[in-house]
Design an enzyme around this catalytic site. Structure first.
Site, PDB file in Angstrom:
ATOM      1  N   CYS A  54       0.812  -1.222   0.000  1.00  0.00           N
ATOM      2  CA  CYS A  54       0.000   0.000   0.000  1.00  0.00           C
ATOM      3  C   CYS A  54       0.843   1.270   0.000  1.00  0.00           C
ATOM      4  O   CYS A  54       0.320   2.350  -0.212  1.00  0.00           O
ATOM      5  CB  CYS A  54      -0.961   0.003   1.188  1.00  0.00           C
ATOM      6  SG  CYS A  54      -0.182   0.218   2.794  1.00  0.00           S
TER       7      CYS A  54
ATOM      8  N   HIS B  49      -0.942  11.437  15.640  1.00  0.00           N
ATOM      9  CA  HIS B  49      -1.639  10.769  14.542  1.00  0.00           C
ATOM     10  C   HIS B  49      -0.654   9.770  13.945  1.00  0.00           C
ATOM     11  O   HIS B  49       0.469  10.127  13.579  1.00  0.00           O
ATOM     12  CB  HIS B  49      -2.074  11.783  13.481  1.00  0.00           C
ATOM     13  CG  HIS B  49      -2.589  11.148  12.234  1.00  0.00           C
ATOM     14  ND1 HIS B  49      -3.807  10.507  12.183  1.00  0.00           N
ATOM     15  CD2 HIS B  49      -2.038  11.027  11.006  1.00  0.00           C
ATOM     16  CE1 HIS B  49      -3.989  10.037  10.957  1.00  0.00           C
ATOM     17  NE2 HIS B  49      -2.923  10.336  10.225  1.00  0.00           N
TER      18      HIS B  49
ATOM     19  N   HIS C 215      -4.164   4.797   9.924  1.00  0.00           N
ATOM     20  CA  HIS C 215      -5.510   4.212   9.988  1.00  0.00           C
ATOM     21  C   HIS C 215      -5.405   2.690  10.056  1.00  0.00           C
ATOM     22  O   HIS C 215      -4.372   2.117   9.696  1.00  0.00           O
ATOM     23  CB  HIS C 215      -6.328   4.628   8.766  1.00  0.00           C
ATOM     24  CG  HIS C 215      -6.641   6.083   8.748  1.00  0.00           C
ATOM     25  ND1 HIS C 215      -5.762   7.023   8.249  1.00  0.00           N
ATOM     26  CD2 HIS C 215      -7.721   6.764   9.198  1.00  0.00           C
ATOM     27  CE1 HIS C 215      -6.300   8.227   8.389  1.00  0.00           C
ATOM     28  NE2 HIS C 215      -7.487   8.102   8.953  1.00  0.00           N
TER      29      HIS C 215
ATOM     30  N   ASP D 285      -8.423  -5.456   6.010  1.00  0.00           N
ATOM     31  CA  ASP D 285      -7.991  -6.207   4.825  1.00  0.00           C
ATOM     32  C   ASP D 285      -6.576  -6.773   4.971  1.00  0.00           C
ATOM     33  O   ASP D 285      -5.894  -7.025   3.991  1.00  0.00           O
ATOM     34  CB  ASP D 285      -8.082  -5.337   3.574  1.00  0.00           C
ATOM     35  CG  ASP D 285      -7.203  -4.089   3.639  1.00  0.00           C
ATOM     36  OD1 ASP D 285      -6.534  -3.869   4.679  1.00  0.00           O
ATOM     37  OD2 ASP D 285      -7.182  -3.335   2.651  1.00  0.00           O
TER      38      ASP D 285
ATOM     39  N   ARG E 251      -4.969  -4.503   9.148  1.00  0.00           N
ATOM     40  CA  ARG E 251      -3.808  -3.820   8.563  1.00  0.00           C
ATOM     41  C   ARG E 251      -3.735  -2.435   9.171  1.00  0.00           C
ATOM     42  O   ARG E 251      -4.507  -1.559   8.838  1.00  0.00           O
ATOM     43  CB  ARG E 251      -3.924  -3.718   7.044  1.00  0.00           C
ATOM     44  CG  ARG E 251      -2.814  -2.875   6.407  1.00  0.00           C
ATOM     45  CD  ARG E 251      -2.858  -2.887   4.889  1.00  0.00           C
ATOM     46  NE  ARG E 251      -4.138  -2.478   4.343  1.00  0.00           N
ATOM     47  CZ  ARG E 251      -4.425  -1.241   3.910  1.00  0.00           C
ATOM     48  NH1 ARG E 251      -3.516  -0.278   3.980  1.00  0.00           N
ATOM     49  NH2 ARG E 251      -5.628  -0.978   3.416  1.00  0.00           N
TER      50      ARG E 251
ATOM     51  N   CYS F  82      -2.131   0.693   8.935  1.00  0.00           N
ATOM     52  CA  CYS F  82      -1.417   1.415   7.891  1.00  0.00           C
ATOM     53  C   CYS F  82      -0.857   2.683   8.537  1.00  0.00           C
ATOM     54  O   CYS F  82      -1.608   3.613   8.847  1.00  0.00           O
ATOM     55  CB  CYS F  82      -2.400   1.732   6.763  1.00  0.00           C
ATOM     56  SG  CYS F  82      -1.674   2.515   5.341  1.00  0.00           S
TER      57      CYS F  82
END
Length: 147
Positions: free
Chosen positions: A63, A100, A103, A107, A116, A118
């Site tokens: 990704c 932060h 997310h 999947d 996952r 990410c």
């Protein structure tokens, strides 16, 4: 060990690290230092130092950002509803540093739990396995594979 967001930690961030962690930014895909990084060790919050992810939970998702199947300490990762950009996602933030991170999606690899995480490289600091004890993270050595 105590983990917190401090003025000193914020002052030491690069502009990109500050944008991502403090302004809810996202680094461009495939540009982060840890996307293709698979050395054994621990990933901690760049701001607070709280342990977030072990290399043993890292996988190549394709990704463009580092992907993990689970946090190393569940309590150090907060999940919050995010409706920005016209979609509903689950934002991931560090609990003590309120950084932060990225997310979480459902999947991920099924054999690793199906999630996952990410995560932006700019929100992380990597501690190699060989340095974990010296940096105060010896308690997590059993969750990091040998090099």
């Amino acid at each position: 060990m105590t983990y917190a967001k401090t003025p000193k930690a914020l002052a030491s961030l690069t502009p990109e690290q500050f944008r991502v962690t403090q302004e809810n930014g996202t680094e461009r895909p495939y540009t982060g230092a840890y996307d293709d990084h698979f050395a054994p060790g621990l990933y901690v919050d760049i701001v607070s130092g709280e342990p977030l992810f072990a290399s043993s939970a890292k996988f190549h998702s394709g990704c463009g950002w580092p992907s993990f199947s689970k946090p190393i300490v569940t309590e150090n990762v907060k999940e919050m509803r995010d409706t920005t950009l016209g979609m509903t996602r689950i934002e991931v933030r560090s609990a003590h540093g309120d950084s932060h991170l990225g997310h979480v999606f459902n999947d991920g690899p099924r054999d690793m739990g199906g999630l996952r995480y990410c995560i932006n490289s700019a929100s992380l600091r990597f501690i190699p396995r060989a340095e974990m004890a010296a940096e105060g993270y010896a308690a997590y050595l059993d969750q990091v594979e040998e090099g």
